[in-house]
Design a protein around this motif. Structure first.
Motif, PDB file in Angstrom:
ATOM      1  N   THR A  29      -8.029 -42.237   4.412  1.00  0.00           N
ATOM      2  CA  THR A  29      -8.537 -43.135   5.138  1.00  0.00           C
ATOM      3  C   THR A  29      -7.729 -43.566   6.373  1.00  0.00           C
ATOM      4  OG1 THR A  29      -7.963 -45.047   3.957  1.00  0.00           O
ATOM      5  CG2 THR A  29     -10.072 -44.215   3.322  1.00  0.00           C
ATOM      6  N   LYS A  30      -6.358 -43.500   6.184  1.00  0.00           N
ATOM      7  CA  LYS A  30      -5.632 -44.074   7.376  1.00  0.00           C
ATOM      8  C   LYS A  30      -4.293 -43.076   7.534  1.00  0.00           C
ATOM      9  CE  LYS A  30      -6.992 -48.661   7.543  1.00  0.00           C
ATOM     10  NZ  LYS A  30      -6.500 -50.258   7.726  1.00  0.00           N
ATOM     11  N   MET A  31      -3.860 -42.709   8.686  1.00  0.00           N
ATOM     12  CA  MET A  31      -2.777 -41.844   8.514  1.00  0.00           C
ATOM     13  C   MET A  31      -1.854 -42.311   9.899  1.00  0.00           C
ATOM     14  SD  MET A  31      -0.828 -39.572   7.884  1.00  0.00           S
ATOM     15  CE  MET A  31      -1.761 -38.730   6.559  1.00  0.00           C
ATOM     16  N   VAL A  32      -0.569 -42.504   9.672  1.00  0.00           N
ATOM     17  CA  VAL A  32       0.261 -42.904  10.410  1.00  0.00           C
ATOM     18  C   VAL A  32       1.510 -41.780  10.718  1.00  0.00           C
ATOM     19  CG1 VAL A  32       2.357 -44.509  11.260  1.00  0.00           C
ATOM     20  CG2 VAL A  32       0.348 -45.358  10.334  1.00  0.00           C
ATOM     21  N   VAL A  33       1.685 -41.189  11.970  1.00  0.00           N
ATOM     22  CA  VAL A  33       2.380 -40.059  12.315  1.00  0.00           C
ATOM     23  C   VAL A  33       3.715 -40.812  12.571  1.00  0.00           C
ATOM     24  CG1 VAL A  33       3.005 -38.141  13.480  1.00  0.00           C
ATOM     25  CG2 VAL A  33       1.099 -38.549  12.705  1.00  0.00           C
ATOM     26  N   PRO A  34       4.961 -40.741  11.919  1.00  0.00           N
ATOM     27  CA  PRO A  34       6.186 -41.307  12.051  1.00  0.00           C
ATOM     28  C   PRO A  34       6.897 -40.946  13.483  1.00  0.00           C
ATOM     29  CG  PRO A  34       6.426 -39.720  10.361  1.00  0.00           C
ATOM     30  CD  PRO A  34       4.932 -39.894  10.681  1.00  0.00           C
ATOM     31  N   ALA A  35       7.720 -41.645  13.925  1.00  0.00           N
ATOM     32  CA  ALA A  35       8.440 -41.590  15.044  1.00  0.00           C
ATOM     33  C   ALA A  35       9.217 -40.172  15.459  1.00  0.00           C
ATOM     34  CB  ALA A  35       9.109 -42.542  15.471  1.00  0.00           C
ATOM     35  N   ASN A  36       9.921 -39.910  14.243  1.00  0.00           N
ATOM     36  CA  ASN A  36      10.796 -38.673  14.312  1.00  0.00           C
ATOM     37  C   ASN A  36      10.133 -37.184  14.327  1.00  0.00           C
ATOM     38  OD1 ASN A  36      13.370 -39.879  15.061  1.00  0.00           O
ATOM     39  ND2 ASN A  36      14.249 -39.589  12.688  1.00  0.00           N
ATOM     40  N   LEU A  37       8.879 -37.459  13.966  1.00  0.00           N
ATOM     41  CA  LEU A  37       8.113 -35.899  14.077  1.00  0.00           C
ATOM     42  C   LEU A  37       7.784 -36.028  15.449  1.00  0.00           C
ATOM     43  CD1 LEU A  37       7.133 -33.650  12.129  1.00  0.00           C
ATOM     44  CD2 LEU A  37       5.011 -35.121  11.827  1.00  0.00           C
ATOM     45  N   LYS A  38       8.462 -35.185  16.165  1.00  0.00           N
ATOM     46  CA  LYS A  38       8.424 -34.850  17.479  1.00  0.00           C
ATOM     47  C   LYS A  38       6.974 -34.130  17.789  1.00  0.00           C
ATOM     48  CE  LYS A  38      12.037 -36.982  18.431  1.00  0.00           C
ATOM     49  NZ  LYS A  38      12.166 -38.414  19.148  1.00  0.00           N
ATOM     50  N   ASP A  39       6.647 -32.986  16.837  1.00  0.00           N
ATOM     51  CA  ASP A  39       5.431 -32.211  17.291  1.00  0.00           C
ATOM     52  C   ASP A  39       4.595 -32.268  16.030  1.00  0.00           C
ATOM     53  OD1 ASP A  39       6.694 -31.182  19.437  1.00  0.00           O
ATOM     54  OD2 ASP A  39       7.995 -30.146  18.465  1.00  0.00           O
ATOM     55  N   VAL A  40       3.303 -32.725  16.203  1.00  0.00           N
ATOM     56  CA  VAL A  40       2.234 -32.685  14.997  1.00  0.00           C
ATOM     57  C   VAL A  40       1.861 -31.408  15.097  1.00  0.00           C
ATOM     58  CG1 VAL A  40       0.289 -33.840  14.158  1.00  0.00           C
ATOM     59  CG2 VAL A  40       1.980 -35.100  15.468  1.00  0.00           C
ATOM     60  N   PRO A  41       2.020 -30.759  13.826  1.00  0.00           N
ATOM     61  CA  PRO A  41       1.755 -29.114  13.726  1.00  0.00           C
ATOM     62  C   PRO A  41       0.047 -29.016  13.618  1.00  0.00           C
ATOM     63  CG  PRO A  41       2.038 -30.127  11.606  1.00  0.00           C
ATOM     64  CD  PRO A  41       2.429 -31.133  12.229  1.00  0.00           C
ATOM     65  N   GLN A  42      -0.225 -27.785  13.760  1.00  0.00           N
ATOM     66  CA  GLN A  42      -1.542 -27.367  13.649  1.00  0.00           C
ATOM     67  C   GLN A  42      -2.239 -27.760  12.415  1.00  0.00           C
ATOM     68  OE1 GLN A  42      -2.192 -23.288  14.554  1.00  0.00           O
ATOM     69  NE2 GLN A  42      -3.757 -23.133  13.008  1.00  0.00           N
ATOM     70  N   ASP A  43      -3.358 -28.129  12.448  1.00  0.00           N
ATOM     71  CA  ASP A  43      -4.227 -28.668  11.473  1.00  0.00           C
ATOM     72  C   ASP A  43      -3.591 -29.503  10.430  1.00  0.00           C
ATOM     73  OD1 ASP A  43      -6.661 -26.717  11.391  1.00  0.00           O
ATOM     74  OD2 ASP A  43      -5.138 -25.087  10.929  1.00  0.00           O
ATOM     75  N   PHE A  44      -3.075 -30.558  10.992  1.00  0.00           N
ATOM     76  CA  PHE A  44      -2.255 -31.611  10.069  1.00  0.00           C
ATOM     77  C   PHE A  44      -3.032 -32.420   9.274  1.00  0.00           C
ATOM     78  CE2 PHE A  44       0.053 -35.689  10.051  1.00  0.00           C
ATOM     79  CZ  PHE A  44       1.067 -35.382   9.469  1.00  0.00           C
ATOM     80  N   CYS A  45      -4.164 -32.941   9.813  1.00  0.00           N
ATOM     81  CA  CYS A  45      -5.021 -33.802   8.825  1.00  0.00           C
ATOM     82  C   CYS A  45      -6.371 -33.261   9.170  1.00  0.00           C
ATOM     83  CB  CYS A  45      -5.136 -35.036   9.396  1.00  0.00           C
ATOM     84  SG  CYS A  45      -3.699 -36.089   8.571  1.00  0.00           S
ATOM     85  N   ALA A  46      -6.707 -31.690   9.190  1.00  0.00           N
ATOM     86  CA  ALA A  46      -8.077 -31.255   9.671  1.00  0.00           C
ATOM     87  C   ALA A  46      -8.978 -31.393   8.496  1.00  0.00           C
ATOM     88  CB  ALA A  46      -7.908 -29.755  10.145  1.00  0.00           C
ATOM     89  N   GLY A  47     -10.265 -31.823   8.574  1.00  0.00           N
ATOM     90  CA  GLY A  47     -11.072 -31.928   7.792  1.00  0.00           C
ATOM     91  C   GLY A  47     -11.014 -33.075   6.827  1.00  0.00           C
ATOM     92  N   CYS A  48     -10.435 -34.058   7.130  1.00  0.00           N
ATOM     93  CA  CYS A  48     -10.281 -35.374   6.386  1.00  0.00           C
ATOM     94  C   CYS A  48     -11.356 -36.228   6.619  1.00  0.00           C
ATOM     95  CB  CYS A  48      -8.914 -35.751   6.707  1.00  0.00           C
ATOM     96  SG  CYS A  48      -7.504 -35.060   6.189  1.00  0.00           S
ATOM     97  N   ASN A  49     -12.572 -35.960   6.201  1.00  0.00           N
ATOM     98  CA  ASN A  49     -13.637 -36.790   6.546  1.00  0.00           C
ATOM     99  C   ASN A  49     -13.712 -38.302   6.189  1.00  0.00           C
ATOM    100  OD1 ASN A  49     -15.087 -34.416   7.490  1.00  0.00           O
ATOM    101  ND2 ASN A  49     -15.806 -33.720   5.410  1.00  0.00           N
ATOM    102  N   SER A  50     -12.932 -38.924   5.503  1.00  0.00           N
ATOM    103  CA  SER A  50     -12.745 -40.542   5.233  1.00  0.00           C
ATOM    104  C   SER A  50     -11.848 -40.858   6.111  1.00  0.00           C
ATOM    105  CB  SER A  50     -12.485 -40.642   3.785  1.00  0.00           C
ATOM    106  OG  SER A  50     -13.514 -40.251   2.938  1.00  0.00           O
ATOM    107  N   LEU A  51     -11.214 -40.239   7.011  1.00  0.00           N
ATOM    108  CA  LEU A  51     -10.163 -40.682   7.880  1.00  0.00           C
ATOM    109  C   LEU A  51     -10.867 -41.256   9.197  1.00  0.00           C
ATOM    110  CD1 LEU A  51      -7.250 -40.395   7.980  1.00  0.00           C
ATOM    111  CD2 LEU A  51      -7.344 -38.725   9.676  1.00  0.00           C
ATOM    112  N   THR A  52     -10.601 -42.728   9.222  1.00  0.00           N
ATOM    113  CA  THR A  52     -11.000 -43.563  10.081  1.00  0.00           C
ATOM    114  C   THR A  52     -10.037 -44.099  11.217  1.00  0.00           C
ATOM    115  OG1 THR A  52     -10.471 -45.580   8.884  1.00  0.00           O
ATOM    116  CG2 THR A  52     -12.642 -44.576   8.663  1.00  0.00           C
ATOM    117  N   GLU A  53      -8.796 -44.023  11.003  1.00  0.00           N
ATOM    118  CA  GLU A  53      -7.761 -44.655  11.929  1.00  0.00           C
ATOM    119  C   GLU A  53      -6.530 -43.847  11.828  1.00  0.00           C
ATOM    120  OE1 GLU A  53      -5.502 -48.843  13.101  1.00  0.00           O
ATOM    121  OE2 GLU A  53      -6.743 -48.811  11.191  1.00  0.00           O
ATOM    122  N   ILE A  54      -6.114 -43.240  12.982  1.00  0.00           N
ATOM    123  CA  ILE A  54      -4.831 -42.477  13.046  1.00  0.00           C
ATOM    124  C   ILE A  54      -4.058 -43.173  14.373  1.00  0.00           C
ATOM    125  CG2 ILE A  54      -3.735 -40.328  13.895  1.00  0.00           C
ATOM    126  CD1 ILE A  54      -6.570 -39.059  13.134  1.00  0.00           C
TER     127      ILE A  54
END
Length: 392
Positions: A125-150
């Motif tokens: 439902t929620k995802m926080v990408v941490p600060a040290n991950l400079k590059d968010v990769p391809q398809d990181f959270c693709a298809g997460c249908n319940s995800l409401t907040e990033i």
């Protein structure tokens, strides 16, 4: 007396239980049989599922720094996962197709990810990408249908192709001030009717495909391929709100996407100074906690600062573990002292009772002897005969 003893025992048990209950959950013993760890790499998860806390060290005390590709792939038993500080890399598809995974906590130490880490995890439902991950990769959270907040933490720089695509219920996504590029199709095919997109960097570039090839893509005169990060077959039916800084180039780029339902709102600096408002809730550093880059510093200094931040985090983790051990020892000692006091009190009470019983028994014996002596018949002594004359 029995009530007193019962009360003392109950107090000891309750106080010991309070100390044990107050121990942090991290103090629980880890079952290393649930994890196949080799040379600092978590190769595969073998446990029963549920709420999983990945150990920061293996059974021999060596640090775990990496989660291998497909370590949790297609696991329908896990419901949440906490990835500890010290993990620096997660391999491709590590959590892909985990149908019942509802939450995932990523550490500040995470620096690199393969593609499709959380792809097709429909319960998150929620995802926080941490600060040290400079590059968010391809398809990181693709298809997460319940995800409401990033929330993209301060420190992240690029958002990969299809990283947050094919979702149905996305309500809000915050791109921090350090995000320089949001690649084409990054949020493609999101069919949520209303989504709020906050872009904090006024110079953020939108749509560059970063060499990604797909059929039907157009090219600009510069030779770079571009595609809207927010495009989808039905994107003109969606009513998305974009909040961007005043006087930014981002607003012009968004207007060029020709969607009459896109609402572009500009905000002043005070609005962005308060964002993102909930980063620290999920255990990653917020914008206030991360040192902002200084244009006068060289790359070497920046690397040194990052290394210092990592070392500080590791030291904090070690301090937390040491504090946990201290609390456990203090709790055990305190509980033992309470139980020892109870035992001593019980022994003293028993000895006093025995002494009283002996005194009472002796007293009763004396009374019985005295009474028996008083009640016994007295024998009269025989009278002496008077001497006769013949005897004389």
């Amino acid at each position: 007396m029995k009530r007193l003893l019962s009360a003392l025992v109950l107090i000891a048990v309750l106080m010991t239980a309070c100390f044990v209950g107050a121990m942090p959950a991290a103090a629980a013993e880890i079952n290393y049989d649930d994890f196949d760890i080799y040379d600092g790499i978590l190769v595969e998860y073998l446990g029963p599922g549920g709420d999983v806390v990945i150990p920061s060290k293996d059974a021999d005390g060596n640090p775990v720094t990496e989660i291998d590709s497909k370590a949790f792939y297609d696991n329908d038993d896990i419901t949440s996962v906490v990835i500890p500080e010290g993990i620096e890399k997660i391999g491709s598809s590590a959590f892909e197709f985990c149908d019942y995974l509802e939450s995932a906590t990523l550490p500040y130490s995470l620096e690199k990810c393969g593609i499709s880490i959380f792809r097709m995890c429909p319960a998150i439902t929620k995802m926080v990408v941490p600060a040290n991950l400079k590059d968010v990769p391809q398809d990181f959270c693709a298809g997460c249908n319940s995800l409401t907040e990033i929330v993209i933490s301060y420190g992240v720089e690029t958002i990969g192709v299809y990283s947050f695509c094919n979702m149905k219920n996305l309500e809000r996504i915050v791109f921090s001030e350090t995000v320089k590029e949001i690649y084409g199709l990054a949020l493609a095919n999101n069919t949520s009717e209303k989504t709020e997109v906050v872009i904090c960097n006024p110079m953020c570039e939108l749509g560059y495909m970063n060499g990604y090839r797909n059929s039907g893509l157009g090219s600009s005169n510069t030779g770079k391929e571009f595609r809207s990060p927010f495009a989808s077959p039905d994107h003109k039916k969606t009513s998305w709100t974009f909040i961007v800084p005043e006087g930014s180039t981002v607003a012009k780029d968004l207007e060029a996407y020709d969607n009459p339902n896109y609402r572009i709102r500009t905000a002043d600096k005070s609005y962005f100074d308060e964002l993102p408002e909930n980063q620290s809730t999920f255990g990653v550093q917020s914008a206030d906690d991360v040192e902002r880059p200084d244009d006068n510093k060289g790359d070497d200094n920046t690397d040194d600062d990052n290394n210092n931040n990592n070392n500080n985090n590791n030291n904090n983790n070690n301090s937390s573990l040491d504090l946990t051990k201290i609390l456990i020892i203090v709790g055990a000692i305190f509980g033992g002292i309470i139980l020892l006091i109870v035992i001593i009190v019980v022994v003293v009470i028993i000895l006093k009772n025995n002494k009283k019983k002996k005194k009472a028994a002796a007293k009763a014996a004396r009374r019985a002897a005295k009474k028996a002596a008083e009640e016994a018949p007295v024998e009269e002594a025989p009278a002496e005969e008077a001497p006769t004359e013949d005897a004389e």
